[in-house]
Write a protein that holds these residues in place. Structure first.
Motif, mmCIF file in Angstrom:
data_model
loop_
_atom_site.group_PDB
_atom_site.id
_atom_site.type_symbol
_atom_site.label_atom_id
_atom_site.label_comp_id
_atom_site.label_asym_id
_atom_site.label_seq_id
_atom_site.Cartn_x
_atom_site.Cartn_y
_atom_site.Cartn_z
ATOM 1 N N GLU A 43 51.407 55.881 71.807
ATOM 2 C CA GLU A 43 50.097 56.409 71.539
ATOM 3 C C GLU A 43 50.935 58.044 72.905
ATOM 4 O O GLU A 43 49.942 59.225 72.557
ATOM 5 N N ASN A 44 50.178 57.500 73.792
ATOM 6 C CA ASN A 44 51.073 58.115 75.040
ATOM 7 C C ASN A 44 51.320 59.702 75.076
ATOM 8 O O ASN A 44 50.828 61.267 74.430
ATOM 9 N N LYS A 45 52.556 59.666 73.654
ATOM 10 C CA LYS A 45 53.383 60.807 74.006
ATOM 11 C C LYS A 45 52.763 61.644 72.517
ATOM 12 O O LYS A 45 52.622 62.947 72.765
ATOM 13 N N LEU A 46 52.131 60.813 72.067
ATOM 14 C CA LEU A 46 51.445 61.930 70.764
ATOM 15 C C LEU A 46 50.157 62.032 71.351
ATOM 16 O O LEU A 46 50.036 63.363 70.754
ATOM 17 N N VAL A 47 49.534 61.852 71.871
ATOM 18 C CA VAL A 47 48.428 62.401 72.841
ATOM 19 C C VAL A 47 48.834 63.783 73.190
ATOM 20 O O VAL A 47 47.907 64.819 73.176
ATOM 21 N N ASP A 48 50.438 63.432 73.614
ATOM 22 C CA ASP A 48 50.416 64.777 74.888
ATOM 23 C C ASP A 48 50.400 65.478 73.735
ATOM 24 O O ASP A 48 50.491 67.408 74.115
ATOM 25 N N TRP A 49 51.594 65.480 72.522
ATOM 26 C CA TRP A 49 52.035 66.074 71.686
ATOM 27 C C TRP A 49 50.894 66.934 71.158
ATOM 28 O O TRP A 49 50.540 68.249 70.737
ATOM 29 N N VAL A 50 49.435 66.165 70.741
ATOM 30 C CA VAL A 50 48.352 66.984 69.765
ATOM 31 C C VAL A 50 47.884 68.228 71.347
ATOM 32 O O VAL A 50 47.543 69.143 70.748
ATOM 33 N N CYS A 51 47.658 67.270 71.803
ATOM 34 C CA CYS A 51 46.847 68.488 73.168
ATOM 35 C C CYS A 51 48.390 69.581 73.636
ATOM 36 O O CYS A 51 47.401 70.496 73.843
ATOM 37 N N ASP A 52 49.433 69.480 73.298
ATOM 38 C CA ASP A 52 49.863 71.047 72.889
ATOM 39 C C ASP A 52 49.224 72.015 72.206
ATOM 40 O O ASP A 52 50.139 73.133 72.657
ATOM 41 N N GLN A 53 48.487 71.285 71.358
ATOM 42 C CA GLN A 53 48.718 71.880 70.498
ATOM 43 C C GLN A 53 46.847 72.519 70.318
ATOM 44 O O GLN A 53 46.558 73.520 68.802
ATOM 45 N N ALA A 54 46.358 71.421 70.841
ATOM 46 C CA ALA A 54 44.802 71.888 70.560
ATOM 47 C C ALA A 54 44.013 72.709 71.389
ATOM 48 O O ALA A 54 44.619 73.449 72.550
ATOM 49 N N LYS A 55 42.738 72.757 71.061
ATOM 50 C CA LYS A 55 41.872 73.624 72.076
ATOM 51 C C LYS A 55 41.869 72.899 73.507
ATOM 52 O O LYS A 55 40.273 71.769 73.591
ATOM 53 N N VAL A 56 42.190 72.644 74.476
ATOM 54 C CA VAL A 56 41.842 71.956 75.614
ATOM 55 C C VAL A 56 41.150 72.951 76.564
ATOM 56 O O VAL A 56 42.323 73.658 77.419
ATOM 57 N N GLU A 57 40.612 72.289 77.130
ATOM 58 C CA GLU A 57 39.152 73.079 78.804
ATOM 59 C C GLU A 57 39.371 71.973 79.255
ATOM 60 O O GLU A 57 38.635 71.183 79.363
ATOM 61 N N ASP A 58 39.478 72.054 80.872
ATOM 62 C CA ASP A 58 38.703 71.516 81.784
ATOM 63 C C ASP A 58 37.803 71.208 82.106
ATOM 64 O O ASP A 58 37.035 72.312 81.477
ATOM 65 N N GLU A 59 36.854 70.124 82.235
ATOM 66 C CA GLU A 59 35.342 69.834 82.551
ATOM 67 C C GLU A 59 35.529 69.691 83.468
ATOM 68 O O GLU A 59 36.140 68.113 83.473
ATOM 69 N N LYS A 60 34.224 69.681 84.489
ATOM 70 C CA LYS A 60 33.933 69.287 86.077
ATOM 71 C C LYS A 60 33.226 67.941 85.313
ATOM 72 O O LYS A 60 32.296 68.336 84.637
ATOM 73 N N GLU A 61 33.325 66.616 86.091
ATOM 74 C CA GLU A 61 32.601 65.369 85.787
ATOM 75 C C GLU A 61 32.713 64.806 87.012
ATOM 76 O O GLU A 61 33.498 64.968 88.231
ATOM 77 N N ASP A 62 31.642 63.836 87.011
ATOM 78 C CA ASP A 62 31.759 63.079 88.482
ATOM 79 C C ASP A 62 32.779 61.479 87.470
ATOM 80 O O ASP A 62 32.144 61.140 86.972
ATOM 81 N N PHE A 63 33.255 61.094 88.900
ATOM 82 C CA PHE A 63 34.086 59.712 88.926
ATOM 83 C C PHE A 63 32.879 58.953 88.529
ATOM 84 O O PHE A 63 33.909 58.541 87.248
ATOM 85 N N PHE A 64 32.475 58.801 88.504
ATOM 86 C CA PHE A 64 31.183 57.516 88.665
ATOM 87 C C PHE A 64 30.941 57.323 87.398
ATOM 88 O O PHE A 64 30.836 56.299 86.198
ATOM 89 N N ASP A 65 30.193 59.160 86.828
ATOM 90 C CA ASP A 65 29.909 59.186 85.324
ATOM 91 C C ASP A 65 31.267 58.992 84.123
ATOM 92 O O ASP A 65 30.953 57.873 83.266
ATOM 93 N N LEU A 66 32.489 59.603 84.159
ATOM 94 C CA LEU A 66 33.518 59.482 84.055
ATOM 95 C C LEU A 66 33.867 57.712 83.815
ATOM 96 O O LEU A 66 34.107 57.363 82.251
ATOM 97 N N ILE A 67 33.773 57.063 85.130
ATOM 98 C CA ILE A 67 34.285 55.165 84.486
ATOM 99 C C ILE A 67 33.047 55.123 83.520
ATOM 100 O O ILE A 67 33.559 53.966 82.868
ATOM 101 N N ARG A 68 31.805 55.047 83.627
ATOM 102 C CA ARG A 68 30.938 54.256 83.097
ATOM 103 C C ARG A 68 30.830 55.232 81.814
ATOM 104 O O ARG A 68 30.673 54.215 80.763
ATOM 105 N N ASN A 69 31.061 56.730 81.893
ATOM 106 C CA ASN A 69 30.762 56.623 79.830
ATOM 107 C C ASN A 69 32.119 56.629 79.448
ATOM 108 O O ASN A 69 32.480 56.673 78.431
ATOM 109 N N THR A 70 33.244 55.822 79.982
ATOM 110 C CA THR A 70 34.572 55.770 79.120
ATOM 111 C C THR A 70 34.853 54.183 79.301
ATOM 112 O O THR A 70 35.656 53.492 77.673
#
Length: 438
Positions: A404-431
């Protein structure tokens, strides 16, 4: 057996199948004779009942049983001969009379052929998270709160207080199921309730009553409450504030850390780094999977959706008590699970198609790295490594995640990937998986 393809369209293929009359009739006669040897019929001695009498009495049932044995084998053979990749079948008997060919049609639902395209339309926001001293100190503060002692106070409710409340919720003036509770404990600012609820309690005093108005989030898990405005009548029963423990040897030992305070701080930083990596992977993977479902057209076989719905029903029944649950699978409407079942089946088909086309495999180095990462959390890492490698189910799960991880990396190589700043605790809670509000 004669087989002809009537038509093949999309993921459907209809086969016309004819079986010589003798194949069915001979098997029916064979079973009738067997029954005659032991059947008891008024007016006849056991074993002396004429075959004609047995046939008249049991013939229809016997023929039905024979068809139940013959048809699956015959249509499976027809599907194999035609080299069809069947996801499900529906059988319609056209002719079923003694002395005549058995004729039936098989509507074969096929696994779809999937074109992997439009990956460049998938948008992924990759979390960029600062993990420094500020975040480490906040985590330690949270751990201190976990071991806090709570003392009742006589003042207005403030942030981080723990309150005991009774509440009754109404939507459109009507009390709704699950929207009321007595003696419910709520920590203000914890986010355990829907937005606006905890904020509405701030400033209240013991025994005070208050009505607040809040709106359920659009992504709330209960479909009937999504986006709805609700009123809650609240009574505060008591207010408590936390008394936080000091960070000493006793405190550290409660978290299973034997090396003292220095080891405690090191462990906190390592755990947070692991959590950050896992949460980032979860968020990116979720976006990739949702993007694949939206971007790629797939005609989803109904048979696979039905199987997924049945699986979801059985899982629900197990959580409700399994064999002791009064509710049965057939009592639960399919439509409750249908939308998610369609999504999950479609995603599974797309993932399998990509893995097959790209020939992704779980290489030994990636497997070992994942096992090592898992084992590093435990005190006896060697025991964990040995267990995982010997346990086929766990080992297969790790292989699946690596792919799955290899597949995700492969898709990301072709997708529109942008960095987005996020708070550590918000990220943990929201995922993390969503929990019901109450």
């Amino acid at each position: 057996m004669q087989v002809s393809v009537e038509k093949k369209e999309g993921i459907h293929c209809i086969l016309n199948v004819e079986i010589p009359a003798s194949e069915v009739d001979q098997e029916v006669s064979k079973r009738i004779k067997k029954i005659a040897k032991t059947a008891r019929v008024d007016g006849f001695r056991p074993g002396k009942v004429p075959a004609g009498v047995i046939k008249k009495k049991y013939g229809e049932q016997v023929r039905f049983e024979v068809l139940g044995d013959v048809l699956p084998a015959k249509y499976a053979k027809a599907i194999e001969d035609e080299k069809l990749n069947a996801a499900g079948v529906e059988v319609e008997i056209v002719q079923n009379e003694e002395g005549k060919e058995l004729k039936f049609n098989v509507d074969v639902e096929l696994f779809p052929e999937i074109a992997i395209e439009k990956l460049d339309t998938i948008e992924v926001k990759k979390p960029v998270v600062e993990l420094g001293e500020k975040e480490h100190e906040k985590m330690i503060a949270n751990l201190r709160k976990q071991l806090a002692t709570w003392n009742e106070v006589d003042r207005e409710v403030k942030e981080e207080d723990k309150v005991t409340i009774d509440f009754v919720g109404r939507v459109d003036g009507e009390v709704f199921e699950g929207g009321s509770a007595d003696a419910s404990e709520v920590t203000i600012g914890s986010g355990q309730m829907i937005p606006g609820f905890e904020e509405g309690i701030v400033g209240m005093k013991k025994d005070q009553e208050k009505t607040i108005t809040v709106t359920f989030p659009e992504d709330y898990q209960n479909e009937e409450l999504k986006g709805k405005e609700a009123e809650f009548d609240i009574i505060v029963k008591d207010i408590k504030e936390a008394s936080l423990p000091e960070i000493d040897a006793e405190f550290v030992e409660k978290f299973g850390i034997k090396g003292g305070e220095e080891e405690f701080y090191t462990e906190i930083k390592q755990n947070m780094a692991r959590e950050l990596k896992a949460a980032t992977q979860r968020k990116v993977k979720s976006q990739v999977f949702d993007g694949l479902v939206k971007a790629i057209e797939v005609e989803v076989p109904k048979a696979l959706v039905k199987r997924e719905i049945d699986r979801a029903k059985n899982d629900l029944l197990k959580r409700m008590g399994g064999a002791n649950a009064k509710l049965k699978a057939e009592d639960i409407p399919d439509n409750i699970f249908e939308e998610k079942a369609k999504h999950d089946v479609k995603l599974g088909l797309i993932i399998n198609a990509i893995v097959d086309q790209q020939k992704f495999e779980a290489d030994e180095a990636s497997i070992d790295a994942m096992i090592e990462e898992m084992a590093s959390v435990y005190e006896d890492a060697d025991e964990v490594r040995t267990h995982v490698k010997k346990d086929k189910k766990e080992f297969d799960n790790i292989k699946a995640v690596v792919i799955e991880n290899k597949l995700v990396d492969w898709v990301c190589d072709q997708a529109k990937v942008e960095d987005e700043k996020e708070d550590f605790f918000d990220l943990i809670r929201n995922t993390m998986p969503q929990q019901p509000m109450m």
